[in-house]
Design a protein around this motif. Structure first.
Motif, PDB file in Angstrom:
ATOM      1  N   ILE A   1      83.479  70.031  65.341  1.00 43.03           N
ATOM      2  CA  ILE A   1      82.134  70.223  64.785  1.00 43.03           C
ATOM      3  C   ILE A   1      81.342  71.201  65.644  1.00 43.03           C
ATOM      4  O   ILE A   1      80.669  72.106  65.137  1.00 43.03           O
ATOM      5  CB  ILE A   1      81.401  68.873  64.684  1.00 43.03           C
ATOM      6  N   SER A   2      81.435  71.038  66.957  1.00 35.26           N
ATOM      7  CA  SER A   2      80.720  71.931  67.875  1.00 35.26           C
ATOM      8  C   SER A   2      81.226  73.367  67.752  1.00 35.26           C
ATOM      9  O   SER A   2      80.433  74.321  67.711  1.00 35.26           O
ATOM     10  CB  SER A   2      80.896  71.429  69.313  1.00 35.26           C
ATOM     11  N   ILE A   3      82.542  73.527  67.684  1.00 37.76           N
ATOM     12  CA  ILE A   3      83.120  74.873  67.549  1.00 37.76           C
ATOM     13  C   ILE A   3      82.658  75.525  66.251  1.00 37.76           C
ATOM     14  O   ILE A   3      82.244  76.693  66.232  1.00 37.76           O
ATOM     15  CB  ILE A   3      84.659  74.800  67.602  1.00 37.76           C
ATOM     16  N   CYS A   4      82.714  74.773  65.167  1.00 35.90           N
ATOM     17  CA  CYS A   4      82.299  75.319  63.869  1.00 35.90           C
ATOM     18  C   CYS A   4      80.827  75.715  63.885  1.00 35.90           C
ATOM     19  O   CYS A   4      80.448  76.777  63.384  1.00 35.90           O
ATOM     20  CB  CYS A   4      82.557  74.297  62.762  1.00 35.90           C
ATOM     21  N   ARG A   5      79.997  74.866  64.471  1.00 39.85           N
ATOM     22  CA  ARG A   5      78.554  75.148  64.491  1.00 39.85           C
ATOM     23  C   ARG A   5      78.239  76.410  65.279  1.00 39.85           C
ATOM     24  O   ARG A   5      77.363  77.196  64.900  1.00 39.85           O
ATOM     25  CB  ARG A   5      77.807  73.957  65.090  1.00 39.85           C
ATOM     26  N   HIS A   6      78.954  76.628  66.370  1.00 39.16           N
ATOM     27  CA  HIS A   6      78.675  77.794  67.205  1.00 39.16           C
ATOM     28  C   HIS A   6      79.335  79.070  66.684  1.00 39.16           C
ATOM     29  O   HIS A   6      78.861  80.173  66.979  1.00 39.16           O
ATOM     30  CB  HIS A   6      79.134  77.535  68.645  1.00 39.16           C
ATOM     31  N   GLN A   7      80.415  78.941  65.938  1.00 38.11           N
ATOM     32  CA  GLN A   7      81.154  80.123  65.507  1.00 38.11           C
ATOM     33  C   GLN A   7      80.740  80.631  64.134  1.00 38.11           C
ATOM     34  O   GLN A   7      80.987  81.786  63.806  1.00 38.11           O
ATOM     35  CB  GLN A   7      82.661  79.821  65.497  1.00 38.11           C
ATOM     36  N   ILE A   8      80.123  79.786  63.313  1.00 32.68           N
ATOM     37  CA  ILE A   8      79.755  80.198  61.953  1.00 32.68           C
ATOM     38  C   ILE A   8      78.866  81.445  61.941  1.00 32.68           C
ATOM     39  O   ILE A   8      79.099  82.367  61.141  1.00 32.68           O
ATOM     40  CB  ILE A   8      79.087  79.028  61.199  1.00 32.68           C
ATOM     41  N   PRO A   9      77.835  81.547  62.803  1.00 30.60           N
ATOM     42  CA  PRO A   9      76.981  82.750  62.751  1.00 30.60           C
ATOM     43  C   PRO A   9      77.731  84.053  63.005  1.00 30.60           C
ATOM     44  O   PRO A   9      77.294  85.113  62.543  1.00 30.60           O
ATOM     45  CB  PRO A   9      75.946  82.484  63.856  1.00 30.60           C
ATOM     46  N   SER A  10      78.840  84.002  63.728  1.00 35.76           N
ATOM     47  CA  SER A  10      79.567  85.236  64.050  1.00 35.76           C
ATOM     48  C   SER A  10      80.580  85.625  62.976  1.00 35.76           C
ATOM     49  O   SER A  10      81.199  86.687  63.070  1.00 35.76           O
ATOM     50  CB  SER A  10      80.295  85.077  65.390  1.00 35.76           C
ATOM     51  N   LEU A  11      80.745  84.785  61.965  1.00 39.29           N
ATOM     52  CA  LEU A  11      81.705  85.075  60.900  1.00 39.29           C
ATOM     53  C   LEU A  11      81.023  85.904  59.811  1.00 39.29           C
ATOM     54  O   LEU A  11      79.932  85.574  59.361  1.00 39.29           O
ATOM     55  CB  LEU A  11      82.250  83.771  60.303  1.00 39.29           C
ATOM     56  N   HIS A  12      81.680  86.966  59.381  1.00 39.06           N
ATOM     57  CA  HIS A  12      81.082  87.864  58.393  1.00 39.06           C
ATOM     58  C   HIS A  12      81.469  87.488  56.962  1.00 39.06           C
ATOM     59  O   HIS A  12      80.648  87.582  56.055  1.00 39.06           O
ATOM     60  CB  HIS A  12      81.498  89.311  58.681  1.00 39.06           C
ATOM     61  N   ALA A  13      82.698  87.069  56.760  1.00 37.43           N
ATOM     62  CA  ALA A  13      83.155  86.758  55.402  1.00 37.43           C
ATOM     63  C   ALA A  13      82.531  85.444  54.923  1.00 37.43           C
ATOM     64  O   ALA A  13      82.485  84.455  55.660  1.00 37.43           O
ATOM     65  CB  ALA A  13      84.677  86.656  55.369  1.00 37.43           C
TER      66      ALA A  13
ATOM     67  N   ILE B   1      84.920  72.317  57.009  1.00 34.84           N
ATOM     68  CA  ILE B   1      85.729  71.681  58.055  1.00 34.84           C
ATOM     69  C   ILE B   1      84.842  70.841  58.972  1.00 34.84           C
ATOM     70  O   ILE B   1      85.192  69.713  59.346  1.00 34.84           O
ATOM     71  CB  ILE B   1      86.496  72.746  58.860  1.00 34.84           C
ATOM     72  N   GLY B   2      83.678  71.378  59.324  1.00 35.46           N
ATOM     73  CA  GLY B   2      82.743  70.615  60.151  1.00 35.46           C
ATOM     74  C   GLY B   2      82.255  69.362  59.452  1.00 35.46           C
ATOM     75  O   GLY B   2      82.186  68.280  60.056  1.00 35.46           O
ATOM     76  N   LEU B   3      81.934  69.479  58.163  1.00 36.50           N
ATOM     77  CA  LEU B   3      81.488  68.309  57.401  1.00 36.50           C
ATOM     78  C   LEU B   3      82.612  67.282  57.266  1.00 36.50           C
ATOM     79  O   LEU B   3      82.378  66.070  57.350  1.00 36.50           O
ATOM     80  CB  LEU B   3      81.000  68.744  56.016  1.00 36.50           C
ATOM     81  N   GLY B   4      83.828  67.763  57.056  1.00 29.41           N
ATOM     82  CA  GLY B   4      84.965  66.851  56.971  1.00 29.41           C
ATOM     83  C   GLY B   4      85.204  66.115  58.277  1.00 29.41           C
ATOM     84  O   GLY B   4      85.503  64.912  58.284  1.00 29.41           O
ATOM     85  N   SER B   5      85.054  66.818  59.381  1.00 30.76           N
ATOM     86  CA  SER B   5      85.200  66.176  60.692  1.00 30.76           C
ATOM     87  C   SER B   5      84.107  65.133  60.905  1.00 30.76           C
ATOM     88  O   SER B   5      84.359  64.053  61.460  1.00 30.76           O
ATOM     89  CB  SER B   5      85.147  67.232  61.800  1.00 30.76           C
ATOM     90  N   ALA B   6      82.895  65.449  60.451  1.00 29.35           N
ATOM     91  CA  ALA B   6      81.801  64.477  60.559  1.00 29.35           C
ATOM     92  C   ALA B   6      82.095  63.237  59.713  1.00 29.35           C
ATOM     93  O   ALA B   6      81.822  62.103  60.136  1.00 29.35           O
ATOM     94  CB  ALA B   6      80.488  65.126  60.118  1.00 29.35           C
ATOM     95  N   ALA B   7      82.661  63.449  58.527  1.00 28.66           N
ATOM     96  CA  ALA B   7      83.024  62.308  57.677  1.00 28.66           C
ATOM     97  C   ALA B   7      84.093  61.451  58.339  1.00 28.66           C
ATOM     98  O   ALA B   7      84.070  60.216  58.239  1.00 28.66           O
ATOM     99  CB  ALA B   7      83.507  62.815  56.316  1.00 28.66           C
TER     100      ALA B   7
END
Length: 325
Positions: free
Chosen positions: A153-165, A175-181
């Motif tokens: 979840i932490s990785i997804c939250r920090h990396q999403i802003p740098s993703l262009h697609a 994936i982050g929401l699934g991990s939270a679930a």
């Protein structure tokens, strides 16, 4: 309800069979196959049928948990390989995961082996949770999975802003929401153990927690599955959007094309085949390109009949769309 996540994971495994020989994609394949096996063993009929084959004494419970830990370990490794370009940083994080997996695997195995689980029972926390070894087995496994989920979840939250697609951003969010679930599901199981220790197993609260656990697990698997697949759909989705855009522009340019080519059929290829229903035919991009060329040819051949401002703007917009701007 466990059948849905199990089938989802097996489908993901089959789809990713080609990743076995790809070092960068093999982690995700191993994650899905171990998770699929664990989810399948968690189905009650499978659990009770497999335990005698493995020697009884709830050995299938140990295998199930080890499969689950391995799946999450490999999934975390796949996420790290996907988002971190810095080899040193990535190597350190992978080493941390390897050490955590080794420690967790040893702890759950030792905890299970010192426990007395003679009678096959899928509800290990409720039946044998009062034993110290079983507590080590359950808590170590739960904490490892929780750590992996929180880390993802932490990785997804920090990396999403740098993703262009867009598909990558949406995929990592899912994936982050699934991990939270999945974290909620594990918390639910831990709370269930406490409630059972204090109340009767037939409590209505236990029924609610059991139902919530199944829903959370299914939701987690489906969200993560969609999140993993979405980035691979970026290319097809882009082609589909381009196809639909070309069909829409074919409708828009038809009136301009008719006006520009009126009386100038020598620059039009097979004019009888052209109609307003062209947007329904195959290869719309090719047909759109043909319309633009014919309009421009007519404009060049008959400069005394220039296009109007709206038509010029439309043709310019279509040309920009065709070259991908």
């Amino acid at each position: 309800m466990l059948l849905v996540p199990a089938l989802t994971l097996w489908v993901m495994t089959i789809v990713r069979l080609t990743a076995v020989v790809d070092p960068r994609r093999a982690h995700l394949f191993r994650a899905t196959i171990f998770a699929a096996a664990a989810c399948t063993l968690h189905i009650a009929p499978v659990y009770y049928a497999a335990d005698p084959v493995l020697g009884g004494h709830n050995t299938v419970g140990l295998v199930l948990l080890l499969f689950l830990l391995t799946g999450f370990w490999q999934f975390r490794a796949a996420i790290l390989l996907a988002v971190f370009a810095d080899n040193v940083r990535r190597r350190h994080r992978l080493a941390l995961g390897n050490a955590a997996m080794t420690a967790a695997g040893i702890a759950v195995t030792a905890g299970f082996l010192v426990s007395h689980t003679d009678r096959t029972d899928q509800n290990l926390p409720f039946t044998y949770g009062d034993q110290f070894g079983m507590q080590i087995f359950l808590w170590t496994g739960s904490l490892f999975v929780l750590w992996v989920c929180v880390n993802i979840i932490s990785i997804c939250r920090h990396q999403i802003p740098s993703l262009h697609a867009v598909t990558f951003r949406l995929g990592f969010r899912l994936i982050g929401l699934g991990s939270a679930a999945f974290c909620l599901m594990l918390t639910d199981r831990l709370v269930s153990g406490v409630v059972v220790a204090e109340h009767d197993r037939s409590s209505s609260l236990i029924d609610f927690l059991d139902t919530f656990s199944g829903v959370a697990e299914t939701t987690a698997v489906v969200l993560i599955g969609i999140g993993v697949v979405l980035p691979r759909l970026g290319g097809p989705i882009k082609l589909l959007r381009r196809d639909l855009q070309a069909r829409r522009l074919l409708l828009e340019i038809h009136a301009t094309w008719r006006q520009a080519t009126k009386g100038t059929h020598d620059v039009v290829l097979k004019p009888r085949e052209i109609s307003l229903l062209d947007f329904l035919r195959v290869q719309p991009v090719r047909r759109l390109h043909r319309r633009v060329i014919e309009v421009r040819d007519c404009e060049f051949k008959r400069p005394e009949r220039p296009l109007g401002p709206k038509s010029l703007a439309l043709v310019g917009r279509i040309e920009a769309a065709l070259i991908g701007r």
